[in-house]
Scaffold this motif. Structure first.
Motif, PDB file in Angstrom:
ATOM      1  N   GLY A 149      19.921  -9.703 -15.122  1.00 33.25           N
ATOM      2  CA  GLY A 149      20.424  -8.336 -15.206  1.00 33.25           C
ATOM      3  C   GLY A 149      19.360  -7.302 -15.487  1.00 33.25           C
ATOM      4  N   SER A 150      18.107  -7.721 -15.597  1.00 29.66           N
ATOM      5  CA  SER A 150      17.017  -6.783 -15.883  1.00 29.66           C
ATOM      6  C   SER A 150      16.141  -6.621 -14.649  1.00 29.66           C
ATOM      7  CB  SER A 150      16.178  -7.299 -17.062  1.00 29.66           C
ATOM      8  OG  SER A 150      15.097  -6.430 -17.330  1.00 29.66           O
ATOM      9  N   HIS A 151      15.826  -5.360 -14.299  1.00 30.43           N
ATOM     10  CA  HIS A 151      15.003  -5.091 -13.116  1.00 30.43           C
ATOM     11  C   HIS A 151      13.914  -4.072 -13.444  1.00 30.43           C
ATOM     12  CE1 HIS A 151      18.690  -6.813 -11.374  1.00 30.43           C
ATOM     13  NE2 HIS A 151      17.873  -7.284 -10.459  1.00 30.43           N
ATOM     14  N   ASP A 152      13.161  -4.359 -14.491  1.00 31.08           N
ATOM     15  CA  ASP A 152      12.088  -3.477 -14.935  1.00 31.08           C
ATOM     16  C   ASP A 152      10.757  -4.050 -14.450  1.00 31.08           C
ATOM     17  OD1 ASP A 152      10.268  -1.855 -16.164  1.00 31.08           O
ATOM     18  OD2 ASP A 152      11.107  -2.056 -18.183  1.00 31.08           O
ATOM     19  N   ALA A 153      10.209  -3.466 -13.394  1.00 28.71           N
ATOM     20  CA  ALA A 153       8.947  -3.936 -12.829  1.00 28.71           C
ATOM     21  C   ALA A 153       7.800  -2.986 -13.142  1.00 28.71           C
ATOM     22  CB  ALA A 153       9.085  -4.114 -11.319  1.00 28.71           C
ATOM     23  N   ASP A 154       7.960  -2.153 -14.167  1.00 24.12           N
ATOM     24  CA  ASP A 154       6.964  -1.126 -14.454  1.00 24.12           C
ATOM     25  C   ASP A 154       5.906  -1.551 -15.462  1.00 24.12           C
ATOM     26  OD1 ASP A 154       8.188   0.642 -12.719  1.00 24.12           O
ATOM     27  OD2 ASP A 154       9.550   1.391 -14.257  1.00 24.12           O
ATOM     28  N   GLY A 155       6.106  -2.669 -16.150  1.00 25.81           N
ATOM     29  CA  GLY A 155       5.153  -3.084 -17.171  1.00 25.81           C
ATOM     30  C   GLY A 155       3.863  -3.624 -16.584  1.00 25.81           C
ATOM     31  N   PRO A 156       2.796  -3.672 -17.387  1.00 31.11           N
ATOM     32  CA  PRO A 156       1.537  -4.255 -16.916  1.00 31.11           C
ATOM     33  C   PRO A 156       1.651  -5.756 -16.666  1.00 31.11           C
ATOM     34  CG  PRO A 156       1.402  -3.710 -19.254  1.00 31.11           C
ATOM     35  CD  PRO A 156       2.677  -3.122 -18.755  1.00 31.11           C
ATOM     36  N   VAL A 157       2.612  -6.405 -17.345  1.00 29.23           N
ATOM     37  CA  VAL A 157       2.923  -7.812 -17.089  1.00 29.23           C
ATOM     38  C   VAL A 157       4.416  -7.924 -16.834  1.00 29.23           C
ATOM     39  CG1 VAL A 157       2.937 -10.164 -18.000  1.00 29.23           C
ATOM     40  CG2 VAL A 157       1.025  -8.643 -18.528  1.00 29.23           C
ATOM     41  N   VAL A 158       4.758  -8.443 -15.670  1.00 26.63           N
ATOM     42  CA  VAL A 158       6.168  -8.556 -15.285  1.00 26.63           C
ATOM     43  C   VAL A 158       6.529 -10.034 -15.182  1.00 26.63           C
ATOM     44  CG1 VAL A 158       7.895  -8.016 -13.533  1.00 26.63           C
ATOM     45  CG2 VAL A 158       6.060  -6.389 -14.022  1.00 26.63           C
ATOM     46  N   ILE A 159       7.578 -10.426 -15.887  1.00 25.04           N
ATOM     47  CA  ILE A 159       8.093 -11.789 -15.815  1.00 25.04           C
ATOM     48  C   ILE A 159       9.242 -11.814 -14.814  1.00 25.04           C
ATOM     49  CG2 ILE A 159       9.023 -13.748 -17.089  1.00 25.04           C
ATOM     50  CD1 ILE A 159       6.279 -12.858 -18.065  1.00 25.04           C
ATOM     51  N   THR A 160       9.182 -12.745 -13.882  1.00 31.27           N
ATOM     52  CA  THR A 160      10.253 -12.867 -12.899  1.00 31.27           C
ATOM     53  C   THR A 160      10.547 -14.342 -12.658  1.00 31.27           C
ATOM     54  OG1 THR A 160      10.983 -12.138 -10.701  1.00 31.27           O
ATOM     55  CG2 THR A 160       8.690 -12.858 -10.900  1.00 31.27           C
ATOM     56  N   THR A 161      11.470 -14.624 -11.756  1.00 33.45           N
ATOM     57  CA  THR A 161      11.768 -16.006 -11.380  1.00 33.45           C
ATOM     58  C   THR A 161      11.391 -16.211  -9.920  1.00 33.45           C
ATOM     59  OG1 THR A 161      14.036 -15.483 -10.715  1.00 33.45           O
ATOM     60  CG2 THR A 161      13.681 -16.093 -13.027  1.00 33.45           C
ATOM     61  N   ASP A 162      11.327 -17.462  -9.510  1.00 34.12           N
ATOM     62  CA  ASP A 162      10.946 -17.727  -8.121  1.00 34.12           C
ATOM     63  C   ASP A 162      11.941 -17.116  -7.144  1.00 34.12           C
ATOM     64  OD1 ASP A 162      12.952 -19.447  -8.879  1.00 34.12           O
ATOM     65  OD2 ASP A 162      11.955 -21.279  -8.219  1.00 34.12           O
ATOM     66  N   ARG A 163      13.209 -16.978  -7.558  1.00 36.72           N
ATOM     67  CA  ARG A 163      14.223 -16.383  -6.678  1.00 36.72           C
ATOM     68  C   ARG A 163      14.084 -14.873  -6.581  1.00 36.72           C
ATOM     69  NH1 ARG A 163      19.939 -19.606  -7.800  1.00 36.72           N
ATOM     70  NH2 ARG A 163      19.179 -21.689  -7.226  1.00 36.72           N
ATOM     71  N   SER A 164      13.576 -14.256  -7.628  1.00 36.30           N
ATOM     72  CA  SER A 164      13.457 -12.790  -7.639  1.00 36.30           C
ATOM     73  C   SER A 164      12.075 -12.313  -7.218  1.00 36.30           C
ATOM     74  CB  SER A 164      13.769 -12.248  -9.044  1.00 36.30           C
ATOM     75  OG  SER A 164      15.098 -12.556  -9.431  1.00 36.30           O
ATOM     76  N   MET A 165      11.100 -13.201  -7.177  1.00 36.25           N
ATOM     77  CA  MET A 165       9.717 -12.797  -6.913  1.00 36.25           C
ATOM     78  C   MET A 165       9.561 -12.135  -5.548  1.00 36.25           C
ATOM     79  SD  MET A 165       6.284 -15.123  -7.224  1.00 36.25           S
ATOM     80  CE  MET A 165       4.670 -14.363  -7.351  1.00 36.25           C
ATOM     81  N   ASP A 166      10.298 -12.626  -4.553  1.00 38.46           N
ATOM     82  CA  ASP A 166      10.125 -12.069  -3.209  1.00 38.46           C
ATOM     83  C   ASP A 166      10.702 -10.656  -3.077  1.00 38.46           C
ATOM     84  OD1 ASP A 166      12.767 -12.712  -3.362  1.00 38.46           O
ATOM     85  OD2 ASP A 166      12.830 -13.957  -1.553  1.00 38.46           O
ATOM     86  N   LYS A 167      11.397 -10.166  -4.119  1.00 36.79           N
ATOM     87  CA  LYS A 167      11.914  -8.803  -4.119  1.00 36.79           C
ATOM     88  C   LYS A 167      10.865  -7.803  -4.616  1.00 36.79           C
ATOM     89  CE  LYS A 167      16.601 -10.505  -5.023  1.00 36.79           C
ATOM     90  NZ  LYS A 167      17.719 -10.520  -5.991  1.00 36.79           N
ATOM     91  N   LEU A 168       9.762  -8.343  -5.143  1.00 39.58           N
ATOM     92  CA  LEU A 168       8.676  -7.493  -5.618  1.00 39.58           C
ATOM     93  C   LEU A 168       7.607  -7.351  -4.541  1.00 39.58           C
ATOM     94  CD1 LEU A 168       8.273  -9.055  -9.180  1.00 39.58           C
ATOM     95  CD2 LEU A 168       9.327  -6.851  -8.652  1.00 39.58           C
ATOM     96  N   ASN A 169       6.975  -6.215  -4.516  1.00 39.47           N
ATOM     97  CA  ASN A 169       5.871  -5.982  -3.579  1.00 39.47           C
ATOM     98  C   ASN A 169       4.592  -6.560  -4.182  1.00 39.47           C
ATOM     99  OD1 ASN A 169       3.948  -5.108  -1.784  1.00 39.47           O
ATOM    100  ND2 ASN A 169       4.545  -2.954  -1.843  1.00 39.47           N
TER     101      ASN A 169
END
Length: 275
Positions: free
Chosen positions: A46-66
């Motif tokens: 439920g969290s979609h904060d990609a603004d930090g200097p370090v972003v934690i994601t999952t393998d399923r969500s990683m492809d949504k990031l540039n």
């Protein structure tokens, strides 16, 4: 003119549970303690904060990031990159990608060291000598029958000495799933005279809650046949493994659980049948 670029990193894990550990939402906050005074944000669930200097994601969500937004990409449990879809995605990242894993191979063909050109390896011994992993003692016992009783007595002695224990049991039957782990937990509780041990697995609907109770020191022993392997990071001093063992990959994941630096020497206890 030089354009100043803000350094950013993305770290991908294999599950939300692992993501929460990296983000400090659960567990002992190891990653953030070593990272220092650097903001960590989450991009999964439920969290979609990609603004930090370090972003934690999952393998399923990683492809949504540039990926071009990040100076560095890190993949935890890197052996998961052996999946065809994951491998194709990693190729788009290129040299900015680092993968970490304790188990680089599933077999002779499914091996990260055969797929990627640049590999740096270490051994358990070298990591112990470098202080990355805890000093460790290995004990091996042979049994004729009833290994659950032996495991329970050992666990009882360890927790009486102030240590926390995980016991890896043989699988149960279809009629009694989790039977061996249930038996170990029952025996430990009987020896202690109080409820300090719990079996976890698919047979226990409250397993997640019980693992959390272990994290909170409300339980001192967890016994399981199928859980608490890859990606489980907790304050564990002793791992008791009841053999026989049929998978080196599975055994490597088990013995890695108590190797994090702690108050005590880590102990790996192996129970093997006498035949």
């Amino acid at each position: 003119r030089f354009v100043k670029r803000i350094m950013k990193a993305v770290l991908a894990t294999s599950s939300i549970n692992l993501g929460d550990q990296f983000a400090g939402k659960r567990g002992d906050n190891t990653f953030r303690r070593f990272l220092g005074d650097v903001d960590v944000t989450r991009f999964y669930g439920g969290s979609h904060d990609a603004d930090g200097p370090v972003v934690i994601t999952t393998d399923r969500s990683m492809d949504k990031l540039n990926q071009r937004d990040y100076t560095l990409s890190v993949i935890d449990e890197g052996h998961l990159a052996l999946a065809p879809q994951a491998e194709e995605h990693i190729k788009t990242i290129g040299m900015r990608c680092f993968m970490f894993t304790a188990t680089p191979a599933y077999g002779k063909k499914a091996d990260l060291r055969r797929r990627f050109k640049y590999v740096e390896e270490g051994t358990l011994r070298s990591f112990v000598e470098q202080g990355v992993l805890n000093t460790t003692r290995l004990l091996t016992f042979q049994y004729n029958e009833h290994p659950e009783m032996t495991a329970a007595v050992l666990a009882h002695r360890y927790i009486t000495a102030g240590r926390k224990v995980v016991v890896y049991c043989q699988s149960g039957t279809q009629e009694n799933p989790g039977g061996p782990s249930k038996k170990v937990a029952e025996l430990v509780n009987a020896l202690q005279g109080k409820h300090v041990a719990q079996d976890v697995g698919s047979h226990n609907k409250n397993s997640d809650r019980d693992v959390e109770r272990f994290d909170q020191d409300k339980l001192k022993v967890l016994a399981t046949s199928r859980m608490l392997r890859e990606g489980w990071n907790a304050d564990v001093d002793v791992a008791i493994c009841i053999g026989p063992h049929y998978s080196m990959l599975d055994l490597q994941q088990k013995i890695g659980r108590p190797l994090r630096p702690g108050r005590f020497i880590s102990e790996l206890v192996e129970l093997v049948p006498r035949y």
